[in-house]
Design an enzyme around this catalytic site. Structure first.
Site, PDB file in Angstrom:
ATOM      1  CD  GLU A 219       0.669  -7.048   2.998  1.00  0.00           C
ATOM      2  OE1 GLU A 219       1.074  -5.944   2.628  1.00  0.00           O
ATOM      3  OE2 GLU A 219       1.043  -7.584   4.054  1.00  0.00           O
TER       4      GLU A 219
ATOM      5  NE  ARG B 246       3.011   9.743   5.807  1.00  0.00           N
ATOM      6  CZ  ARG B 246       3.831  10.651   5.272  1.00  0.00           C
ATOM      7  NH1 ARG B 246       3.631  11.925   5.496  1.00  0.00           N
ATOM      8  NH2 ARG B 246       4.848  10.281   4.528  1.00  0.00           N
TER       9      ARG B 246
ATOM     10  CG  HIS C  75       7.864   3.485  11.339  1.00  0.00           C
ATOM     11  ND1 HIS C  75       7.492   2.224  11.704  1.00  0.00           N
ATOM     12  CD2 HIS C  75       7.559   3.608  10.033  1.00  0.00           C
ATOM     13  CE1 HIS C  75       7.000   1.602  10.662  1.00  0.00           C
ATOM     14  NE2 HIS C  75       7.015   2.405   9.628  1.00  0.00           N
TER      15      HIS C  75
ATOM     16  CD  GLU D  95       0.707   4.031   4.681  1.00  0.00           C
ATOM     17  OE1 GLU D  95      -0.162   4.700   5.298  1.00  0.00           O
ATOM     18  OE2 GLU D  95       1.927   4.285   4.751  1.00  0.00           O
TER      19      GLU D  95
ATOM     20  CG  ASP E 290      -0.133  -0.376   2.504  1.00  0.00           C
ATOM     21  OD1 ASP E 290       1.095  -0.163   2.522  1.00  0.00           O
ATOM     22  OD2 ASP E 290      -0.750  -0.861   3.466  1.00  0.00           O
TER      23      ASP E 290
ATOM     24  CG  HIS F 210      11.603   4.830  10.755  1.00  0.00           C
ATOM     25  ND1 HIS F 210      11.645   5.901   9.899  1.00  0.00           N
ATOM     26  CD2 HIS F 210      11.105   3.789  10.036  1.00  0.00           C
ATOM     27  CE1 HIS F 210      11.178   5.518   8.719  1.00  0.00           C
ATOM     28  NE2 HIS F 210      10.853   4.248   8.773  1.00  0.00           N
TER      29      HIS F 210
HETATM   30  N1  UDP Z   1      12.531  -4.399  10.276  1.00  0.00           N
HETATM   31  C1  UDP Z   1      13.888  -4.591  10.060  1.00  0.00           C
HETATM   32  N2  UDP Z   1      14.784  -3.858  10.797  1.00  0.00           N
HETATM   33  C2  UDP Z   1      14.394  -2.920  11.710  1.00  0.00           C
HETATM   34  C3  UDP Z   1      13.006  -2.719  11.924  1.00  0.00           C
HETATM   35  C4  UDP Z   1      12.101  -3.465  11.184  1.00  0.00           C
HETATM   36  O1  UDP Z   1      14.281  -5.425   9.227  1.00  0.00           O
HETATM   37  O2  UDP Z   1      15.263  -2.291  12.318  1.00  0.00           O
HETATM   38  C5  UDP Z   1      11.569  -5.179   9.477  1.00  0.00           C
HETATM   39  C6  UDP Z   1      10.477  -5.872  10.251  1.00  0.00           C
HETATM   40  O3  UDP Z   1      10.894  -7.127  10.692  1.00  0.00           O
HETATM   41  C7  UDP Z   1       9.338  -5.925   9.248  1.00  0.00           C
HETATM   42  C8  UDP Z   1       9.550  -4.695   8.419  1.00  0.00           C
HETATM   43  O4  UDP Z   1      10.889  -4.260   8.642  1.00  0.00           O
HETATM   44  O5  UDP Z   1       9.441  -7.046   8.395  1.00  0.00           O
HETATM   45  C9  UDP Z   1       8.568  -3.636   8.833  1.00  0.00           C
HETATM   46  O6  UDP Z   1       8.812  -2.485   8.128  1.00  0.00           O
HETATM   47  P1  UDP Z   1       8.103  -1.128   8.514  1.00  0.00           P
HETATM   48  O7  UDP Z   1       7.831  -1.122   9.976  1.00  0.00           O
HETATM   49  O8  UDP Z   1       8.933  -0.064   7.900  1.00  0.00           O
HETATM   50  O9  UDP Z   1       6.758  -1.170   7.675  1.00  0.00           O
HETATM   51  P2  UDP Z   1       5.312  -1.802   7.900  1.00  0.00           P
HETATM   52  O10 UDP Z   1       5.463  -3.204   8.354  1.00  0.00           O
HETATM   53  O11 UDP Z   1       4.593  -0.949   8.889  1.00  0.00           O
HETATM   54  O12 UDP Z   1       4.712  -1.733   6.541  1.00  0.00           O
END
Ligand code: UDP
Length: 348
Positions: free
Chosen positions: A118, A200, A198, A132, A96, A230
């Site tokens: 997804e 928004r 992190h 998103e 998204d 982040h």
């Molecule tokens: N993640 C990572 N290193 C970090 C923090 C998160 O590899 O320091 C991974 C986490 O395991 C997950 C993904 O990043 O698979 C999540 O990304 P993010 O939180 O940016 O996005 P969202 O999941 O909210 O779309």
């Protein structure tokens, strides 16, 4: 020719199983990195071969200003140029993000078929998560292939009139399984509590959330909190609020290290979508720092609690070890195979 497009950390994590499967079967494909998230790219770029195309340079100015419109326009312009120059039969987008929506919309304008990985996640609140919820709802309207990760996502898509829906599971389970095998990870419980915040929608309350983490750490001196922070300045500006001796603020970590931490966690605190799914793979409880989730399954199986800003309220619950693990509601680790089966059938 298939184009796999990604621009952010979670897209790379969730698409690398698809890229690996295409490669394994010798199916011709190209990859594109839009550069939406250049800072976190370094941590995950090793998961995929170097991309065939990159918009990272075109994107650099927009990212500095953190402007949604600026990013969107730059990706759209670069995508149109790419689609005009190369003939792709299908573009695969994930989730998204601005990347996914921009690539999908430009594919629609240019007669390229769209496969959405997804698909069907919804909170039914356009402002949460923003933007998103809008991006993914729009992609479903124009996707030629909708790959739903769960039964609920499948039903949502079916009700909305989306085309060509396939229930395949979430590729994040494939990703976790891959590293569980290669790193030999097993689920164990240590005092470690990984925390990521992190999103928004949380920027306005990030200070409050950090104060909650500080209070939780002071009240739970036997636990060790690790916060891969982040790079977004809206998050960074609050890091001085974390002073308890049992909080470790670190730079974002590579994906294998993140999974290693999760496998050893007492429980997790996060506003990330992907981490809610990964929690179910390791049978870990997760306090979700959000008002709404498009991933209700983690809550329904008893591993997740939606806490909003009241993180401390759920700590007593989180400290009780979970029961015996159910299979992850997000899949069986074979989602990428099913996706490639469908795409290969189309190409044949
Ligand atoms: N993640 C990572 N290193 C970090 C923090 C998160 O590899 O320091 C991974 C986490 O395991 C997950 C993904 O990043 O698979 C999540 O990304 P993010 O939180 O940016 O996005 P969202 O999941 O909210 O779309």
């Amino acid at each position: 020719m298939i184009l796999i497009a990604f621009g952010t950390r979670p897209e790379i994590i969730k698409l690398f199983p698809v890229v690996s499967e295409l490669k394994k079967r010798g199916i011709a494909h190209r990859t594109l990195f839009t550069g939406q998230q250049t800072d976190l790219y370094e941590d995950v770029k090793a998961l995929v071969p170097p991309p065939d195309f990159s918009f990272a340079e075109a994107f650099a100015g927009a990212q500095k200003h953190n402007s949604l419109g600026g990013s969107f326009v730059k990706i759209c312009e670069a995508a149109e140029t790419l689609y005009a120059r190369k003939r792709f039969g299908i573009v695969v987008v994930q989730g998204d993000t601005t990347t996914a929506w921009a690539l999908a919309q430009m594919a629609f304008y240019n007669g390229v078929r769209i496969a959405h990985v997804e698909a069907g996640l919804r909170t039914f609140d356009l402002m949460n998560p923003f933007p998103e919820e809008l991006n993914r709802t729009l992609i479903s309207q124009i996707a030629d292939y909708n790959f739903a990760p769960t039964r609920q996502a499948f039903d949502t898509l079916a009700k909305s009139g989306a085309r060509n829906i396939h229930l395949v599971g979430n590729t994040i389970v494939d990703a976790v399984d891959h590293f569980r095998k290669t790193l030999g990870l097993t689920s164990e419980t240590t005092p470690l509590v990984p925390v990521t915040l992190h999103r928004r929608e949380n920027h306005a309350v990030m200070g409050e959330l950090f104060r909650e983490i500080e209070a939780i750490a002071r009240d739970n001196g036997d636990l060790e909190f690790v916060l891969p922070i982040h790079p977004n300045p809206e998050v960074q500006k609050h890091r001085h609020l974390l002073r308890a001796p049992n909080i470790r603020v670190i730079d974002p970590v590579g994906y294998p290290d993140m999974l290693r931490m999760m496998s050893r966690a007492a429980f997790l605190i996060t506003d990330s979508g992907g981490i809610q799914e990964e929690a179910t793979c390791f049978n870990k409880k997760v306090i979700i720092a959000r008002e709404k989730t498009e991933r209700p399954e983690v809550v329904e199986i008893g591993l997740g609690r939606l806490a909003g800003r009241n993180l401390e309220r759920e700590v007593a619950w989180a400290r009780i070890p979970p029961g015996n693990p159910d299979a992850s509601p997000y899949g069986d680790g074979h989602a990428a195979e099913r996706i490639v089966d469908v795409l290969a059938g189309r190409l044949a």
